[in-house]
Every structure is written in structure tokens, then in C-alpha cells.
Write a protein that holds these residues in place. Structure first.
Motif, short mmCIF file in Angstrom:
data_model
loop_
_atom_site.label_atom_id
_atom_site.label_comp_id
_atom_site.label_asym_id
_atom_site.label_seq_id
_atom_site.Cartn_x
_atom_site.Cartn_y
_atom_site.Cartn_z
N LEU A 131 0.84 -1.20 0.00
CA LEU A 131 0.00 0.00 0.00
C LEU A 131 0.88 1.25 0.00
N TYR A 132 0.65 2.11 -0.98
CA TYR A 132 1.29 3.43 -1.03
C TYR A 132 0.22 4.46 -0.67
N PHE A 133 0.56 5.43 0.17
CA PHE A 133 -0.47 6.41 0.54
C PHE A 133 0.16 7.72 0.97
N ALA A 134 -0.64 8.78 0.85
CA ALA A 134 -0.18 10.12 1.23
C ALA A 134 -1.39 11.00 1.47
N SER A 135 -1.18 12.03 2.27
CA SER A 135 -2.17 13.09 2.43
C SER A 135 -1.42 14.41 2.46
N LYS A 136 -2.10 15.46 2.10
CA LYS A 136 -1.46 16.76 1.90
C LYS A 136 -0.67 17.21 3.12
N ASP A 137 0.59 17.53 2.90
CA ASP A 137 1.51 18.07 3.92
C ASP A 137 1.85 17.07 5.02
N PHE A 141 4.02 7.41 2.15
CA PHE A 141 4.41 6.20 2.87
C PHE A 141 4.16 4.96 2.04
N LYS A 142 4.88 3.91 2.41
CA LYS A 142 4.71 2.59 1.80
C LYS A 142 4.56 1.57 2.91
N ALA A 143 3.51 0.75 2.82
CA ALA A 143 3.30 -0.31 3.80
C ALA A 143 3.27 -1.65 3.06
N SER A 144 4.22 -2.51 3.38
CA SER A 144 4.29 -3.84 2.79
C SER A 144 4.23 -4.86 3.91
N PRO A 145 4.16 -6.16 3.58
CA PRO A 145 4.14 -7.16 4.65
C PRO A 145 5.37 -7.10 5.56
N GLU A 146 6.48 -6.57 5.03
CA GLU A 146 7.71 -6.50 5.82
C GLU A 146 7.74 -5.32 6.78
N LYS A 147 7.29 -4.13 6.31
CA LYS A 147 7.39 -2.94 7.15
C LYS A 147 6.57 -1.80 6.57
N GLU A 148 6.45 -0.72 7.34
CA GLU A 148 5.87 0.52 6.87
C GLU A 148 6.91 1.61 7.04
N CYS A 149 7.08 2.45 6.02
CA CYS A 149 8.10 3.50 6.10
C CYS A 149 7.71 4.68 5.24
N GLN A 150 8.29 5.82 5.56
CA GLN A 150 8.11 7.00 4.72
C GLN A 150 8.98 6.85 3.49
N THR A 221 -4.29 9.68 -12.50
CA THR A 221 -3.22 10.51 -11.93
C THR A 221 -3.53 11.10 -10.55
N GLY A 222 -4.80 11.10 -10.15
CA GLY A 222 -5.16 11.77 -8.89
C GLY A 222 -4.40 11.24 -7.69
N ALA A 223 -4.47 9.92 -7.45
CA ALA A 223 -3.77 9.33 -6.31
C ALA A 223 -2.27 9.46 -6.47
N SER A 224 -1.79 9.22 -7.70
CA SER A 224 -0.35 9.31 -7.95
C SER A 224 0.18 10.70 -7.66
N GLN A 225 -0.57 11.72 -8.05
CA GLN A 225 -0.09 13.08 -7.87
C GLN A 225 0.13 13.41 -6.40
N CYS A 226 -0.81 13.03 -5.56
CA CYS A 226 -0.66 13.31 -4.13
C CYS A 226 0.56 12.58 -3.58
N ILE A 227 0.73 11.31 -3.95
CA ILE A 227 1.84 10.52 -3.42
C ILE A 227 3.18 11.05 -3.92
N ILE A 228 3.30 11.29 -5.22
CA ILE A 228 4.59 11.72 -5.77
C ILE A 228 4.99 13.10 -5.24
N GLU A 229 4.03 14.00 -5.09
CA GLU A 229 4.37 15.33 -4.61
C GLU A 229 4.72 15.32 -3.13
N GLU A 230 4.06 14.47 -2.34
CA GLU A 230 4.42 14.35 -0.93
C GLU A 230 5.77 13.66 -0.74
N ALA A 231 6.21 12.94 -1.79
CA ALA A 231 7.52 12.27 -1.74
C ALA A 231 8.63 13.16 -2.29
N GLY A 232 8.29 14.37 -2.72
CA GLY A 232 9.30 15.31 -3.18
C GLY A 232 9.42 15.44 -4.69
N GLY A 233 8.53 14.77 -5.44
CA GLY A 233 8.56 14.88 -6.89
C GLY A 233 7.43 15.74 -7.42
#
Length: 276
Positions: A131-137, A141-150, A221-233
Motif C-alpha cells: 500500500l502506497y499512501f499520502a495526504s497533503k503536507d 508512505f509505503k506499507a508492505s508485509p515487511e514494514k511501513e516506512c516514509q 493521476t489523482g492518487a499518484s499526484q498526491c503521493i509523488i508530490e508528498e515524496a518530493g517529486g
């Protein structure tokens, strides 16, 4: 209108995406689905419709006052949509062609658009239970079976000359994409399926850029845009104009480019001209 917190809405979107994704994976593993051609000749399957039903039902139950715009639903007119201050934007399966081809490169996309801007993005990759997810400001983050991290985009050692990693479609000509880029750089290509998973690769630093040439919708692109911009892209139209949401009669996107490290002179690298 109820005063939902951003975290409450993000948790709802995450839960709906995972629930739909698990059902889609069951269908994928069983191979028991039907495929159809839509009027625009793009593919759709019974799994798309099942995912759409699950997501729509969960969102309507929890947020009955927030409209839903999904690729697989009847689309409201612009006159009606212009009354929406915020709405859910859904692609029940991004990468339907990959689902049918059994490459595993497909994902569930849910975004929340507010004042024509994505403020929540959730992308679930069922085969990898990721699961990849982000919210404004609030970061990405990425959550996989192994771990969750920014997650953050990759910072190139030398933004002016480092090898650039390009995420490209399995079904798009490598030469066609490379022809849109300056030949003064060295490129490494990474084949992948869905648009949203390519954006997630950039968000987590596995790739640096992705150019999409061809028809997509705002739900791509809606979900991607939020995630990529919160990740610095950033994600922009290929002519480097901003993408728009809910501002035109058509819900089609222009060709677009997703970019990682913002120190890189992307406008010098992407030599885009619209095809006639």
C-alpha cells in the motif's frame, strides 16, 4: 457537511483499497473473470466492476455527502461536478490490460480531490500486498508485509549528469519514449505495467522519471499526484503545465510526465512535442 479529519478520510480510503484489492487478487488467482471492450476500445473486466462496487459502497456508507467519480460509473456533467468542493476519484483497477495479461502490474487507485487538487492518494498493489499512501503536507508512505516506512524520491548524486532511470510501459515502445528525451544524458529503462505503479516507483526512489504518451483519465493521476508530490517529486502535463481536475467537460488527461529529484533540469531533458 460533516467535519471529517484528513486522517479519517485517509484511513477510509486505505481500508477500501485493501478490501477491493484482496477481492481482485482472489479473482486474478482463480482466473475466473470476464473481459469486455468499452466504447473507447479500452478493456474492462468483471474484476474492475467488483472492485468498483466494493469501493463505492464503502465510501458511500462512510461519507454519503462526498460525491464519487469513478472510471467505471456514469460520469456527472461538468455543470454538476462544478458544484463539488471535494469528491472521491477512483480507478478500480489501474492496469486492466496487465491484469488480463497476468503480468501482476495492476493497482487500486483512490484519491480525494478538494478544490480541484488531490489531497489524499492511495494506491494498493494486490499481488505484493503493498500500500502506497499520502495526504497533503503529511508525507508519503509505503506499507508492505515487511514494514511501513516514509518514502522519498531518489536524489541523484549529480543532477546534471547522473544516469536517469526511466520507468516505461511494458506495452509502449522504448525507442518512442527515448526519442522524447535529450540524447545528452544516459538512461536506464525499467519496464513496468500500470501508470500508478510507475509513479510509486519514482516516489520510493526506484526510478527517476516516467512519461505517459497516450489516453488516460483524471482517475489515473489523482492518487499518484498526491503521493509523488508528498515524496518530493512532481507530475505535470508533458508541456510542463499543471494537470487539472474537474475543470473541463472531458475527463481525459493530456500526455504527462512524472519526475523525481527536483534539482534535475527536467525541462531540458524532456523534449516533448505533441503528436499530430
Amino acid at each position: 457537511m460533516p467535519d471529517y479529519t484528513l486522517q479519517t478520510l485517509l484511513d477510509l480510503a486505505k481500508s477500501a483499497a485493501v478490501e477491493a484489492g484482496r477481492e481482485v487478487l482472489n479473482i486474478y488467482d482463480s482466473g475466473d473473470f470476464s473481459a469486455y471492450q468499452k466504447q473507447d476500445d479500452s478493456p474492462v473486466t468483471s474484476a474492475d466492476y467488483k472492485a468498483n462496487d466494493i469501493i463505492t459502497q464503502r465510501l458511500e456508507e462512510a461519507t454519503p455527502d462526498i460525491p464519487i467519480l469513478s472510471e467505471e460509473n456514469m460520469h456527472a456533467s461538468l455543470a454538476e461536478r462544478k458544484q463539488w468542493s471535494r469528491y472521491w476519484l477512483i480507478d478500480p483497477i489501474d492496469g486492466t490490460q496487465e491484469f488480463i495479461a497476468r503480468s501482476g502490474d495492476f493497482a487500486i487507485n483512490i484519491a480525494l480531490i478538494e478544490n480541484n487538487e488531490p489531497i489524499i492518494g492511495v494506491i494498493y498493489w494486490p499481488p505484493g500486498q503493498t500500500l502506497y499512501f499520502a495526504s497533503k503536507d503529511q508525507g508519503a508512505f509505503k506499507a508492505s508485509p515487511e514494514k511501513e516506512c516514509q518514502i522519498r524520491v531518489r536524489e541523484l548524486d549529480d543532477p546534471g549528469s547522473s544516469v536517469v532511470k526511466i520507468a516505461i510501459s511494458r506495452r509502449q515502445s522504448r525507442d518512442k519514449i527515448l526519442s522524447k528525451l535529450t540524447r545528452e544524458r544516459t538512461y536506464q529503462t525499467l519496464p513496468l505495467g500500470s501508470c500508478s505503479l510507475k509513479s510509486c516507483f519514482i516516489a520510493e526512489g526506484k526510478a527517476d522519471v516516467f512519461m505517459r504518451i497516450g489516453i488516460t483519465g483524471e482517475w489515473d493521476t489523482g492518487a499518484s499526484q498526491c503521493i509523488i508530490e508528498e515524496a518530493g517529486g512532481r507530475i505535470l502535463a508533458a508541456n510542463f503545465e499543471p494537470l487539472t481536475y474537474n475543470q473541463r467537460h472531458s475527463l481525459e488527461n493530456p500526455d504527462f510526465v512524472v519526475m523525481g529529484d527536483q534539482r534535475v533540469p527536467w525541462q531540458e531533458i524532456v523534449q516533448y512535442t505533441k503528436e499530430k
